[in-house]
Design a protein around this motif. Structure first.
Motif, mmCIF file in Angstrom:
data_model
loop_
_atom_site.group_PDB
_atom_site.id
_atom_site.type_symbol
_atom_site.label_atom_id
_atom_site.label_comp_id
_atom_site.label_asym_id
_atom_site.label_seq_id
_atom_site.Cartn_x
_atom_site.Cartn_y
_atom_site.Cartn_z
ATOM 1 N N SER A 265 -7.952 0.609 -4.363
ATOM 2 C CA SER A 265 -6.837 0.898 -5.272
ATOM 3 C C SER A 265 -6.831 -0.063 -6.462
ATOM 4 O O SER A 265 -7.137 -1.249 -6.305
ATOM 5 N N ASP B 274 -4.822 -3.194 -5.909
ATOM 6 C CA ASP B 274 -5.381 -4.296 -5.109
ATOM 7 C C ASP B 274 -6.322 -5.059 -6.021
ATOM 8 O O ASP B 274 -7.428 -4.592 -6.307
ATOM 9 N N LYS C 110 0.835 -1.211 0.000
ATOM 10 C CA LYS C 110 0.000 0.000 0.000
ATOM 11 C C LYS C 110 0.863 1.251 0.000
ATOM 12 O O LYS C 110 0.586 2.227 -0.696
ATOM 13 N N ARG D 93 -0.436 5.022 -1.248
ATOM 14 C CA ARG D 93 -1.256 5.200 -0.046
ATOM 15 C C ARG D 93 -0.438 5.469 1.223
ATOM 16 O O ARG D 93 -0.956 5.373 2.326
ATOM 17 N N LEU E 36 -8.020 3.756 5.633
ATOM 18 C CA LEU E 36 -7.434 2.653 4.872
ATOM 19 C C LEU E 36 -7.810 1.308 5.522
ATOM 20 O O LEU E 36 -7.798 1.190 6.744
#
Ligand SMILES: Cc1ncc(C[n+]2csc(CCOP(=O)(O)OP(=O)(O)O)c2C)c(N)n1
Ligand SMILES: CC(=O)[C@@H](O)[C@H](O)COP(=O)(O)O
Ligand SMILES: [Mg+2]
Length: 619
Positions: free
Chosen positions: A106, A109, A79, A84, A97
């Motif tokens: 995202s 992901d 991440k 992020r 998150l």
């Protein structure tokens, strides 16, 4: 931080020189320790995959190349590298998150995880879709040695091995599940990992075998068998090769150059491949390195001392369960405990110490755990299986097919029942109620406080037969519920507090909520009767009927999804005798946040319930 500050996606990462990557890895490690020390979360697992994740995003072309993280608790580095890092301060908080990969969070992901052992199956599905659509990109599953003990992982390996599907499986082997990893596979991996004989002779042996003269007929067959037999002895990973996967490793998971080299090779190997990477759980933070199980999941902590900021002295439900089970086991030699890689989380640490031969850790294998319990019960032993509610979902058929149909005396200690909070959708324990109460022969109890938890466990082990579940929440309780000292009787609830205007029926920790609601209503001259159901199967219909004959109005509060809930059963049972309002969670997946925030967000906090009751009564 010299390098990390510049990185907001793998594109910037790829602009670094390979010699700069170890410096970046250290910056990321420092960043994670700082951040998680404030937010809490999964620390040790993430510290162990820093170099691996850097090397993966450096070698792959994400998000076109896809990474599926098994469990996903170790995806913080991923991440941080995928834009992020600045949101890490909101980790696992309401509207912040997630602690696990989320497609909605995202494009990097590609598959939501949270429960163990799903990554290879998902990767196989994605790879087959890629091939059907004639697309061309890498699909990588990252699975830990603990997650590999899950049966699903072997189902997928079996399928992958016989297919020619291009797939890279990274086995992140740190010898740890949450506690030390268990089972024959773990032993096999440690042999492969540590026996230098494999490493030094592997190349020579393969050279000799590959240079052997080609022969015809019987000699050829003999030589082939000899080659395989010798290879079996000295080439590591033969277990995987026999399944049809190319095995690479063991590779030092903290050496970025080795990892880059390995990825370069892996990308050029056809078919399914398993890359055995050896890492240290908790790497780079001494307390986590020394005690990785304690630093698997952490709340906010002081970096200098490693100690929790908020030291809770109150025993948890799991502690009370574990302590009581030890007492019961002292007096009943027939009792054993079963865990699925969650000894500490389910409060069985002391039981394991006191009765090492009477506890069985199945690994992350809830299905095996429950059916093994059925086997134990069929042979005269009383097994107490401690599983988190959401992990029990894995063994739904085993509870029916192997326990309930045969009416075997298996005790299910369903921990983390109800909302768990920060772990989010995959871990909220809101489904076990409906799938347990629908099973014939099943008895289901919910203790309103620690006194009832203790007496229900005693009752479940020593006083009734057949399958029985006791479900209790995450966390701790600081109060006792009136009447909870009363003897447990099958299918019998109790009136916790009398009243005449409205009946509030609840079970478990919702009884405490109901009593708080009663206090709020009393200030508004509404006199509520609180019924502590104790059993949600069988329900005490007589007690409920007696109460509503007096009040004519009933409210049922139930911290579970609506469909299949006991709240709906009560509504059906009482609807000819009273107006019934049911308060449950919505028919939705509940995201992460604190339990209090999530209850409030879903109008299940005392104030919201009191407000709804007032409206229901027309006050
Ligand atoms: C079905 C299921 N059972 C139990 C868990 C709880 N759990 C989360 S992580 C973990 C250990 C995972 O070990 P491993 O895969 O080796 O990852 P590591 O933490 O060592 O990186 C367990 C048991 C889970 N997430 N899912
Ligand atoms: C990732 C995972 O599934 C476990 O670590 C889980 O988060 C533990 O939950 P508790 O914190 O409730 O023990
Ligand atoms: Mg592990």
């Amino acid at each position: 931080m010299k390098f990390l500050d510049k990185i907001n996606s793998p594109l910037e990462l790829k602009q670094l020189k390979t010699s700069e990557l170890p410096i970046l890895a250290n910056e990321i490690r420092e960043y994670i320790i700082q951040s998680v020390s404030k937010t809490g979360g999964h620390l040790a697992s993430n510290l162990g995959v820093v170099e691996l994740t850097v090397a993966m995003h450096y070698s792959l072309n994400t998000p076109e190349d896809k990474i599926i993280w098994d469990v996903g608790h170790q995806s913080y580095v991923h991440k941080i590298l995928t834009g992020r890092k600045n949101e890490m301060s909101t980790l696992r908080q309401l509207k912040g998150l997630s602690g696990f990969p989320k497609r909605a969070e995202s494009i990097y992901d590609c598959f939501d995880t949270g429960h163990s052992s799903t990554s290879i199956s998902a990767a196989m599905g994605m790879a087959r879709a890629r091939d059907l659509k004639k697309e061309n990109y890498e699909i990588v599953a990252v699975i830990g040695d603990g997650a590999l003990t899950g049966g699903m992982a072997f189902e997928a390996l079996n399928d992958a091995g016989r297919s020619n599907t291009k797939l890279i499986i990274i086995l992140n082997d740190n010898e740890m599940s949450i506690s030390k990893n268990v089972g024959g596979l773990s032993k096999y991996l440690s042999k492969v990992r540590t026996d230098t004989r494999y490493l030094s002779t592997k190349k020579d042996v393969e050279k000799i075998l590959n240079n052997m003269p080609v022969a015809g007929g019987k000699v050829k067959a003999f030589l082939k068998r000899a080659k395989d037999a010798v290879k079996q002895m000295v080439v590591p990973g033969m277990l995987f090769e026999e399944l049809g996967l190319t095995y690479m490793g063991p590779i030092d998971g903290h050496n970025i150059d080795d990892l880059l080299e390995a990825f370069k090779t892996a990308k050029n190997i056809e078919g399914p491949l398993i890359m055995h990477v050896v890492t240290k759980k908790g790497k780079g933070y001494k307390f986590a390195e020394q005690r990785p199980n304690e630093y698997h999941g952490v709340s906010a902590f002081d970096i200098e001392t490693g100690k929790n900021i908020k030291e809770s002295t109150v025993a948890s439900y799991s502690d009370v369960f574990g302590k009581k089970l030890c007492e019961i086991a002292e007096n009943n030699n027939n009792v054993v405990a079963i865990t699925a890689a969650m000894t500490d989380g389910t409060g069985l640490t002391n039981f394991a110490r006191k009765f090492p031969k009477r506890i069985f850790d199945a690994g992350i294998a809830e299905q095996h755990a429950v059916t093994m319990a059925a086997g134990l019960a069929a042979n005269g032993i009383v097994p107490v299986v401690a599983l988190y509610s959401s992990f029990l979902q894995r063994a739904y058929d085993q509870v029916i097919h192997d326990v309930a149909i045969q009416n075997l005396h298996v005790v299910l200690a369903v921990d983390r029942a109800g909302l768990v909070g920060n772990d989010g959708e995959t871990h909220q324990g809101v489904f076990d109620e409906s799938f347990l109460i629908q099973i014939p022969n099943m008895t289901v109890m919910c203790p309103a406080d620690y006194r009832e938890l203790e007496s229900m466990l005693e009752y479940a082990v020593n006083e009734i037969d057949g399958p029985v579940a006791i479900r209790y929440p995450r966390g701790s309780l600081k109060e006792y519920v009136s009447g909870s000292y009363k003897k447990i009787e099958k299918g019998k609830g109790i009136v916790a507090e009398e009243g005449s205007d409205v009946t509030i029926a609840a079970s478990g920790k919702m009884v405490v909520t109901a009593l708080h609601v009663r206090e709020i209503l009393k200030e508004q001259d509404i006199d509520a009767e609180v019924v502590n159901l104790r059993f949600i199967k069988p329900l005490d219909d007589n007690l409920l009927l007696k109460s509503v004959m007096k009040t004519k109005k009933a409210v049922v509060i139930d911290e579970a999804v609506p469909w299949g809930s006991f709240a709906l059963s009560i509504k059906a049972a009482l609807q000819d005798h009273a107006d019934v309002l049911i308060k449950t969670l919505p028919d939705e997946f509940i995201r992460h946040g604190t339990v209090e925030e999530l209850l409030k967000e879903n109008n299940m906090d005392p104030e919201s319930i009191a407000y709804d009751i007032k409206k229901f009564l027309g006050r």
